[in-house]
Scaffold this motif. Structure first.
Motif, short mmCIF file in Angstrom:
data_model
loop_
_atom_site.label_atom_id
_atom_site.label_comp_id
_atom_site.label_asym_id
_atom_site.label_seq_id
_atom_site.Cartn_x
_atom_site.Cartn_y
_atom_site.Cartn_z
N ARG A 145 -8.34 -11.40 2.58
CA ARG A 145 -8.67 -10.22 2.04
C ARG A 145 -10.77 -11.60 1.14
O ARG A 145 -11.15 -12.50 1.02
CB ARG A 145 -7.78 -11.27 0.40
CG ARG A 145 -6.62 -10.75 0.58
CD ARG A 145 -5.62 -11.11 -0.62
NE ARG A 145 -4.58 -10.74 0.06
CZ ARG A 145 -3.46 -11.44 -0.73
NH1 ARG A 145 -4.04 -12.39 -1.33
NH2 ARG A 145 -2.36 -11.22 -0.55
N ASN A 159 -5.63 0.65 -1.04
CA ASN A 159 -6.10 0.76 -2.80
C ASN A 159 -6.82 1.41 -3.63
O ASN A 159 -7.50 2.18 -2.79
CB ASN A 159 -6.57 -0.51 -2.81
CG ASN A 159 -6.80 -1.32 -4.57
OD1 ASN A 159 -7.06 -1.35 -5.09
ND2 ASN A 159 -8.37 -1.90 -3.98
N PRO A 210 -5.78 -1.15 2.03
CA PRO A 210 -6.01 -2.95 2.87
C PRO A 210 -5.37 -2.11 4.14
O PRO A 210 -5.03 -1.24 4.68
CB PRO A 210 -4.83 -3.19 1.68
CG PRO A 210 -4.23 -2.79 1.63
CD PRO A 210 -5.03 -2.06 1.07
N PHE A 267 -7.60 -6.93 3.47
CA PHE A 267 -7.91 -6.69 2.10
C PHE A 267 -9.50 -6.71 1.53
O PHE A 267 -9.38 -7.77 0.84
CB PHE A 267 -6.77 -6.87 1.73
CG PHE A 267 -6.84 -6.28 0.02
CD1 PHE A 267 -7.71 -5.12 -0.14
CD2 PHE A 267 -4.93 -6.73 -0.84
CE1 PHE A 267 -7.10 -4.53 -1.93
CE2 PHE A 267 -5.60 -6.01 -2.46
CZ PHE A 267 -6.07 -4.92 -2.12
N THR A 297 -10.06 -6.42 -2.69
CA THR A 297 -9.17 -7.05 -4.42
C THR A 297 -9.79 -6.77 -5.12
O THR A 297 -8.99 -7.04 -6.74
CB THR A 297 -9.19 -8.46 -3.99
OG1 THR A 297 -9.89 -9.42 -3.78
CG2 THR A 297 -7.83 -8.61 -2.22
#
Ligand SMILES: NC(=O)c1ccc[n+]([C@@H]2O[C@H](COP(=O)([O-])OP(=O)(O)OC[C@H]3O[C@@H](n4cnc5c(N)ncnc54)[C@H](O)[C@@H]3O)[C@@H](O)[C@H]2O)c1
Length: 338
Positions: A156, A200, A210, A228, A231
């Motif tokens: 992430r 997202n 993601p 992802f 974030t």
């Protein structure tokens, strides 16, 4: 032994970082030439280092008789031409990933290097030099977990640059887990599938984020990766290996844990890759410098991921980009290793 004289090409984020580590954090090398597409940037960095000068043309920097070895930190699109020049001049080179931006040119580089009869190219997959990944590798190889069966990964980022599109999530982010899989399990990847969960709402328009990548190795081991990159939180890289006799996880960010009133506890998540992997980059460059310094006797100018590792990663990522379109598993076909 006198210092290895290094040219650093591309002094953006990674290149400037490598200049700083060669100059102040590792031993046995010094930067004598810097080059950048933006000449002023190179001149400004060169002016801060004793005995260093800016060279305007990257190919002149590689050919410079005062340069023993090269660090390539230019964008991936320029690597092919610059790597070929390093091979032509027989200069050992530490090339930031990717080796090149497509499979056929990566294979061409592997073949051209093989014709010279000795490895000159190291590729910057720095996780292999990270203490936690090295401990995980030692645990697997020591047999304590029994047969490794599965691996679960999380990758992430709080955010990525504006040019980052869906395929770059595969080619620039997943590529690290591709190399980690090949490193930890010691085998090639046979197929890759990219699954698209709901996107997202905070991701830029049109970017699939993601993504879930499912890798299958040649012997049938399963690896899943959550990618992802928007974030908004921090940099989180976790890896868990599950074996027949237990499991092991790294990347938990368990540094200092603070407890305070009223009844809260917590720590800090690493903000970015330079903080998370800073020591790994230092070790990567130190071991490369040591290998190049010893190269005349051992005949090997590489201590880490090779051009073949760069090619194999490119082949898996190309299959991943194909799967991003279709959603189906795509087989990876590797050429015979020269
Ligand atoms: N290993 C890792 O964790 C990691 C992390 C980030 C980036 N990278 C890789 O490092 C490389 C550089 O990435 P970055 O984030 O530093 O990019 P960047 O854009 O910050 O820096 C690239 C620099 O290269 C210069 N440049 C562009 N074309 C050039 C050319 N033809 N010749 C000389 N200089 C040129 C640019 O002006 C810029 O200063 C890329 O290959 C990238 O994938 C690796």
């Amino acid at each position: 032994m006198s210092d290895l004289k290094v040219a650093v090409l591309g002094v953006g984020v990674m290149g400037a970082d490598h200049v700083a580590r060669i100059t102040s954090r590792i031993s046995g090398a010094r930067v004598v030439v810097v080059n950048d597409y933006i000449t002023e940037k190179a001149e400004q960095i060169a002016s801060q280092i004793e005995g260093c000068r800016a060279v305007i043309d990257p190919l002149d920097a590689i050919a410079d008789p005062d340069v023993d070895a090269v660090v390539l930190a230019t964008p991936g699109t320029t690597h092919e031409k610059q790597l070929l020049a390093c091979l032509e001049h027989r200069k050992p080179v530490m090339c930031e990933k990717p080796l090149t931006t497509d499979v056929s040119t990566s294979l061409e580089i592997v073949r051209r290097e093989a014709e010279l009869g000795r490895p000159l190219i190291q590729v910057g997959f720095m996780r292999r030099f990270d203490d936690e990944y090295m401990r995980l590798k030692a645990l697997i190889d020591g047999g304590e977990l029994g047969q490794p069966l599965l691996m679960h990964c999380i990758h992430r980022n709080p955010s990525v640059p504006g040019y980052f599109d869906s395929s770059l999530i595969v080619k620039d982010s997943l590529v690290h887990e591709v190399d980690v899989t090949r490193f930890l399990f010691g085998e090639e990847i046979a197929s890759v599938q990219i699954v698209r969960p709901g996107s997202n709402p905070g991701a830029p328009e049109g970017v699939v984020d993601p993504q879930i990548a499912i890798l299958r190795t040649v012997s049938g081991r399963h690896v899943d990766v959550e990618l992802f990159v928007t974030t908004g939180v921090a940099y989180e890289v976790r890896t868990e290996v599950v074996g027949e006799h237990g499991s092991a996880m790294i990347g938990l960010d368990v540094g200092l844990i603070r407890k305070s009133a009223p009844g809260t506890w917590g720590g800090q998540i690493t903000p970015g890759f330079r903080e998370r992997f800073g020591r790994a980059y230092d070790k990567e460059i130190q071991r490369w410098v040591d290998a190049v310094q010893g190269g005349d006797t051992t005949g090997n100018y590489v201590d880490g991921p090779t051009a073949w590792d760069g090619y194999a990663a490119a082949a898996v990522c190309a299959a991943g980009v194909e799967s991003l379109e279709s959603g189906l598993p795509v087989d990876v076909h590797l050429a015979e290793r020269p």
